[in-house]
Write a protein that holds these residues in place. Structure first.
Motif, mmCIF file in Angstrom:
data_model
loop_
_atom_site.group_PDB
_atom_site.id
_atom_site.type_symbol
_atom_site.label_atom_id
_atom_site.label_comp_id
_atom_site.label_asym_id
_atom_site.label_seq_id
_atom_site.Cartn_x
_atom_site.Cartn_y
_atom_site.Cartn_z
ATOM 1 N N ILE A 61 0.832 -1.205 0.000
ATOM 2 C CA ILE A 61 0.000 0.000 0.000
ATOM 3 C C ILE A 61 0.868 1.256 0.000
ATOM 4 C CG2 ILE A 61 -1.738 1.294 1.265
ATOM 5 C CD1 ILE A 61 -2.744 -1.293 0.010
ATOM 6 N N GLN A 62 1.922 1.249 0.810
ATOM 7 C CA GLN A 62 2.785 2.427 0.869
ATOM 8 C C GLN A 62 3.527 2.633 -0.441
ATOM 9 O OE1 GLN A 62 5.158 2.814 4.424
ATOM 10 N NE2 GLN A 62 6.693 4.080 3.430
ATOM 11 N N GLY A 63 4.005 1.547 -1.027
ATOM 12 C CA GLY A 63 4.716 1.662 -2.300
ATOM 13 C C GLY A 63 3.828 2.193 -3.406
ATOM 14 N N ILE A 64 2.576 1.725 -3.439
ATOM 15 C CA ILE A 64 1.633 2.218 -4.440
ATOM 16 C C ILE A 64 1.375 3.706 -4.225
ATOM 17 C CG2 ILE A 64 -0.748 2.052 -5.250
ATOM 18 C CD1 ILE A 64 -0.609 -0.943 -4.650
ATOM 19 N N ALA A 65 1.220 4.094 -2.964
ATOM 20 C CA ALA A 65 1.007 5.513 -2.661
ATOM 21 C C ALA A 65 2.204 6.351 -3.098
ATOM 22 C CB ALA A 65 0.750 5.697 -1.166
ATOM 23 N N GLU A 66 3.400 5.833 -2.902
ATOM 24 C CA GLU A 66 4.609 6.550 -3.307
ATOM 25 C C GLU A 66 4.664 6.778 -4.813
ATOM 26 O OE1 GLU A 66 7.779 4.216 -1.780
ATOM 27 O OE2 GLU A 66 7.503 4.853 0.293
ATOM 28 N N LEU B 148 5.196 21.824 -9.528
ATOM 29 C CA LEU B 148 6.346 20.930 -9.536
ATOM 30 C C LEU B 148 6.965 20.819 -8.147
ATOM 31 C CD1 LEU B 148 8.015 22.066 -12.895
ATOM 32 C CD2 LEU B 148 6.651 20.007 -12.482
ATOM 33 N N VAL B 149 7.036 21.933 -7.438
ATOM 34 C CA VAL B 149 7.576 21.926 -6.081
ATOM 35 C C VAL B 149 6.717 21.056 -5.170
ATOM 36 C CG1 VAL B 149 8.007 23.341 -4.033
ATOM 37 C CG2 VAL B 149 8.717 24.162 -6.296
ATOM 38 N N ALA B 150 5.395 21.167 -5.340
ATOM 39 C CA ALA B 150 4.484 20.366 -4.519
ATOM 40 C C ALA B 150 4.674 18.872 -4.800
ATOM 41 C CB ALA B 150 3.039 20.774 -4.798
ATOM 42 N N ALA B 151 4.857 18.510 -6.067
ATOM 43 C CA ALA B 151 5.069 17.099 -6.418
ATOM 44 C C ALA B 151 6.369 16.590 -5.822
ATOM 45 C CB ALA B 151 5.076 16.943 -7.937
ATOM 46 N N LEU B 152 7.432 17.384 -5.917
ATOM 47 C CA LEU B 152 8.717 16.991 -5.338
ATOM 48 C C LEU B 152 8.619 16.861 -3.821
ATOM 49 C CD1 LEU B 152 11.266 19.098 -7.419
ATOM 50 C CD2 LEU B 152 11.298 16.615 -7.138
ATOM 51 N N ALA B 153 7.908 17.779 -3.194
ATOM 52 C CA ALA B 153 7.763 17.733 -1.740
ATOM 53 C C ALA B 153 7.017 16.474 -1.304
ATOM 54 C CB ALA B 153 7.027 18.979 -1.252
ATOM 55 N N ALA C 187 6.963 13.625 -2.835
ATOM 56 C CA ALA C 187 7.875 12.480 -2.988
ATOM 57 C C ALA C 187 8.898 12.448 -1.859
ATOM 58 C CB ALA C 187 8.573 12.556 -4.344
ATOM 59 N N ALA C 188 9.371 13.635 -1.451
ATOM 60 C CA ALA C 188 10.363 13.703 -0.380
ATOM 61 C C ALA C 188 9.772 13.266 0.956
ATOM 62 C CB ALA C 188 10.909 15.120 -0.269
ATOM 63 N N VAL C 189 8.481 13.517 1.156
ATOM 64 C CA VAL C 189 7.831 13.126 2.405
ATOM 65 C C VAL C 189 7.947 11.619 2.632
ATOM 66 C CG1 VAL C 189 5.562 12.844 3.495
ATOM 67 C CG2 VAL C 189 6.242 15.065 2.572
ATOM 68 N N PHE C 190 7.808 10.845 1.556
ATOM 69 C CA PHE C 190 7.882 9.394 1.701
ATOM 70 C C PHE C 190 9.279 8.941 2.123
ATOM 71 C CE2 PHE C 190 4.124 9.542 -1.136
ATOM 72 C CZ PHE C 190 3.259 8.820 -0.330
ATOM 73 N N THR C 191 10.295 9.670 1.681
ATOM 74 C CA THR C 191 11.654 9.345 2.105
ATOM 75 C C THR C 191 11.804 9.553 3.605
ATOM 76 O OG1 THR C 191 12.503 10.026 -0.055
ATOM 77 C CG2 THR C 191 14.098 9.839 1.727
ATOM 78 N N GLN D 153 13.233 2.445 -2.812
ATOM 79 C CA GLN D 153 12.054 2.785 -3.608
ATOM 80 C C GLN D 153 11.708 4.255 -3.475
ATOM 81 O OE1 GLN D 153 8.745 0.132 -3.114
ATOM 82 N NE2 GLN D 153 7.336 1.381 -4.295
ATOM 83 N N ALA D 154 11.780 4.788 -2.235
ATOM 84 C CA ALA D 154 11.441 6.190 -2.036
ATOM 85 C C ALA D 154 12.434 7.106 -2.742
ATOM 86 C CB ALA D 154 11.393 6.513 -0.539
ATOM 87 N N LEU D 155 13.731 6.789 -2.648
ATOM 88 C CA LEU D 155 14.737 7.612 -3.309
ATOM 89 C C LEU D 155 14.599 7.542 -4.823
ATOM 90 C CD1 LEU D 155 17.901 6.909 -1.127
ATOM 91 C CD2 LEU D 155 16.532 8.991 -1.199
ATOM 92 N N ALA D 156 14.293 6.341 -5.333
ATOM 93 C CA ALA D 156 14.061 6.208 -6.773
ATOM 94 C C ALA D 156 12.872 7.067 -7.197
ATOM 95 C CB ALA D 156 13.815 4.748 -7.130
ATOM 96 N N GLY D 157 11.858 7.130 -6.334
ATOM 97 C CA GLY D 157 10.698 7.968 -6.634
ATOM 98 C C GLY D 157 11.057 9.439 -6.662
ATOM 99 N N VAL D 158 11.878 9.864 -5.714
ATOM 100 C CA VAL D 158 12.303 11.277 -5.674
ATOM 101 C C VAL D 158 13.096 11.622 -6.926
ATOM 102 C CG1 VAL D 158 13.759 12.943 -4.475
ATOM 103 C CG2 VAL D 158 12.267 11.441 -3.157
#
Length: 251
Positions: A53-58, A80-85, A87-91, A103-108
Motif C-alpha cells: 500500500i505504501q509503495g503504491i502511494a509513493e 512541480l515543487v508540490a510534487a517533489l515535496a 515524494a520527499a515526504v515518503f523518504t 524505492q522512495a529515493l528512486a521515486g524522488v
C-alpha cells in the motif's frame, strides 16, 4: 584397484550441487531484487510486488499532487515543487520507519527528472514524458528477451517457483514464459497507446492523462503480473502422482 566412484564429501566440504534451502534462498533474494515477492506457499505476492500500500502511494501521490496543484493554480513552478515535496515526504517516512530507502529515493529521482523536464520546456504535460521513455525501454528489453529465448517472465517467475533456469530445457515451459512476457509487454504497450495521444493534446489532455496514469499504473501492473503468473503455471504432474495400475474406484 580403487573404485572410480568418489566418496561423499565430508560435512565441512562444500558440495557441487546446491542444497534445496540454498536454492530457496536464491529464489527469494532474486525475486526481491527484481521487485517480485512470493507468499509462504510459493505463489507470487502481487500486492507486495507492487510495493504494498505504501509503495503504491509513493508511485501515485506525486503525480496526483502535481495535477491538483496545477489545476488550482495554473502555475507550473509551485505545482512541480508540490510534487517533489510529496515524494520527499515518503523518504522521511521511511527514515522514521527504518525501512529501506531504495524505492522512495528512486521515486524522488524520478519525480525530480520529470519536474526538471517540465520546467525546462515550460510544458506541464512533459512532467509525464519520462514515464513514456521508461515504458518503451521496458518493452524493448522484454521483446529482446523473448527473441533470445530468455523471456523475462521466466527469469522472474522461474526463481519464485524454484525452477531456477531449468525451465529453459523444456520447450513447453519456454513457450509459457514467452506468453507471460508478452502479456506484460501488452500491459506496457496499452499504456502508451492510451496515454501518448492524451500527451499530444497538450494541456487540454492533461487531466485525462494524469487520470490514466493513475488507473494504468499500479492497478494495471498488478493485473498484468497476476495474469502472467496464471498462464505460466506448470501443468500438474498427474502422471507422476498416479499409480501405474490405478484402482477401478479412481476417478
Amino acid at each position: 584397484m580403487t573404485s572410480p566412484q568418489q566418496p561423499e564429501p565430508a560435512s565441512g566440504t562444500p558440495r557441487h550441487e546446491p542444497e534445496p534451502s540454498t536454492m530457496a534462498g536464491l529464489a527469494e533474494g532474486y525475486a526481491a531484487k527484481a521487485g517480485l515477492h512470493r507468499t509462504h506457499d510459493g505463489r507470487v505476492d502481487v500486492l507486495r510486488s507492487a510495493g504494498g500500500i505504501q509503495g503504491i502511494a509513493e508511485s501515485v501521490l506525486p503525480g496526483l499532487v502535481f495535477l491538483i496543484a496545477f489545476t488550482l493554480t495554473q502555475d507550473l513552478t509551485p505545482s512541480l515543487v508540490a510534487a517533489l515535496a510529496s515524494a520527499a515526504v515518503f523518504t522521511v517516512v521511511r527514515l522514521v520507519q527504518r525501512r529501506p530507502l531504495t524505492q522512495a529515493l528512486a521515486g524522488v529521482v524520478g519525480v525530480g527528472i520529470s519536474a526538471w523536464l517540465a520546467n525546462t520546456t515550460g510544458k506541464a504535460e512533459d512532467f509525464y514524458l519520462p514515464g513514456f521513455i521508461t515504458n518503451a525501454a521496458y518493452i524493448l528489453a522484454m521483446v529482446i528477451s523473448i527473441a533470445v529465448k530468455w523471456p523475462v517472465a521466466g527469469l522472474l517467475f522461474g526463481f519464485i517457483r524454484n525452477e531456477g533456469i531449468e525451465w529453459r530445457k523444456d520447450p513447453v515451459r519456454v513457450k509459457a514464459y514467452r506468453l507471460g512476457t508478452w502479456i506484460i509487454v501488452a500491459v506496457l504497450g496499452l499504456r502508451l497507446v492510451v496515454q501518448v495521444p492524451l500527451y499530444l493534446m497538450g494541456t487540454d489532455g492533461l487531466a485525462a492523462l494524469a487520470t490514466m496514469r493513475l488507473i494504468m499504473g499500479a492497478p494495471l501492473y498488478i493485473l498484468g503480473i497476476w495474469i502472467a503468473w496464471l498462464v505460466t503455471r506448470p501443468a500438474p504432474a498427474a502422471d507422476a502422482d498416479q499409480p501405474s495400475n490405478p484402482s477401478p474406484s479412481a476417478t
